[in-house]
Enzyme design. Structure first.
Site, PDB file in Angstrom:
ATOM      1  N   HIS A 177       4.939 -11.969  14.001  1.00  0.00           N
ATOM      2  CA  HIS A 177       5.405 -12.665  12.796  1.00  0.00           C
ATOM      3  C   HIS A 177       4.236 -12.814  11.827  1.00  0.00           C
ATOM      4  CE1 HIS A 177       9.438 -14.282  14.048  1.00  0.00           C
ATOM      5  NE2 HIS A 177       8.944 -13.962  15.241  1.00  0.00           N
ATOM      6  N   LYS A 181       2.698 -18.181  10.713  1.00  0.00           N
ATOM      7  CA  LYS A 181       3.550 -18.803  11.740  1.00  0.00           C
ATOM      8  C   LYS A 181       2.692 -19.132  12.953  1.00  0.00           C
ATOM      9  CE  LYS A 181       7.711 -18.057  14.524  1.00  0.00           C
ATOM     10  NZ  LYS A 181       8.204 -19.439  14.443  1.00  0.00           N
TER      11      LYS A 181
END
Ligand code: NAD
Length: 295
Positions: A177, A181
């Site tokens: 990601h 994140k």
């Protein structure tokens, strides 16, 4: 004789969380799919006073941003009353911050403003309870990518229907990601539960999920450079003990558009339930999938 069907009302979406990444993508998706975007939205501290959302086919909508504070309630109330006076269904969409989840939900309940909550985190039990206790129409889902939600549900069903089908297999999980994140993907963690049921034996630990957040490793994994700032690439690999059989489940999502499309499906689904005066008030993305009311 069955009751006459009510005419479909038009929908006004209050896109709280603008001008965040999801907020912008959702506002564009709403306009693309014929929803009205309210001219006011809740935002966080130190944000600009307004944001302009461009339409795909030209034109734009300017939304006034209201930071945390007493104005928030007044402004939302006005948007709700204006929409209702025009015979429209007003729905708040919340893609804000984990710290705002419960406070915002309480505000929606206080105003009687139906909402779609995509923001993750906060006290999830309290969130469900405040909605259930007050009978407000709401749809809550930490993942609004319909295909991923359907994939997860299928793996859940496979695991409970055929536990041990992959007995003796080893498991590897890699998820990538955008670098911002910090936590491990909630979807990957949920998948661990299903895959552990399928493989039996020593359980795979969520700590063993390989988390990619550095661009070099992400690109080596195949993530295109233009998707580095927004993607969800997961690969789940099951390998038999002797290495002769490999099963690989993967989803490679670039950008945020698929989530925004799911949000519009969720808003339309909720508006339809409000329109027909459904007894059930609290929904999730599985309800949307089951209803088959998607585009
Ligand atoms: N359900 C899903 O499918 C899904 C998909 C992507 C992201 N998310 C979640 O949505 C949330 C937002 O993600 P993002 O990538 O857009 O984040 P982001 O940081 O880009 O945007 C967050 C926005 O929320 C605003 N905000 C902060 N505090 C607020 C408050 N108290 N009230 C109102 N607005 C406030 C900020 O000003 C900003 O505009 C996160 O919780 C994320 O995990 C869910």
């Amino acid at each position: 004789m069955s009751a006459p069907k009510k005419m479909k009302s038009s929908v006004v979406a209050v896109v709280n969380g603008l001008p965040g990444n999801m907020g912008k993508e959702i506002a564009q998706a709403c306009l693309r799919r014929g929803l009205e975007v309210a001219d006011v939205a809740l935002t966080g501290a130190n944000m600009p006073k307004d944001v302009t959302v461009e339409k795909d086919d030209g034109g734009s909508v300017t939304v006034n941003l209201v930071g945390p504070g007493s104005e928030a309630e007044t402004q939302l109330k006005e948007a709700l009353e204006k929409g209702r006076s025009e015979g429209k269904i007003v729905v708040a969409i919340d893609f804000t911050h984990p710290s705002a989840v419960n406070r915002n939900a309480e505000l929606y309940v206080k105003l009687g403003l139906p909402f779609v909550m995509g923001t993750t985190g906060g006290d999830r039990e309290a969130l469900q309870k405040v909605v259930a206790d007050n009978g407000l129409f709401a749809l809550i889902a930490p993942n609004m990518c319909k295909q991923i939600v359907a994939f997860q549900a299928m793996m859940d069903t496979m695991a409970s229907t055929y536990p041990g089908a992959f007995g003796g297999y080893g498991l590897e999980i890699t998820e990538s990601h955008q670098s911002g994140k910090a936590d491990t993907s909630g979807t990957a963690k949920a998948m661990v539960e299903y895959l552990n049921k399928l493989k039996g034996g020593d359980p795979f630990d969520v700590e063993d999920i390989k988390k990619l957040r550095e661009s070099e490793a992400q690109q080596a994994f195949g993530v295109p450079a233009e998707a580095l700032e927004g993607h969800a690439w997961h690969t789940y690999t099951l390998k038999s003990g002797d290495g002769s059989v490999v099963f690989e489940f993967k989803h490679n999502v670039c950008g945020r558009r698929t989530y925004a499309e799911g949000v519009v499906d969720a808003v339309n689904f909720l508006a339809a339930r409000i329109n027909e005066g459904a007894d059930k008030k609290l929904y999730d993305m599985i309800d949307v999938l089951k209803a088959g009311e998607m585009q």
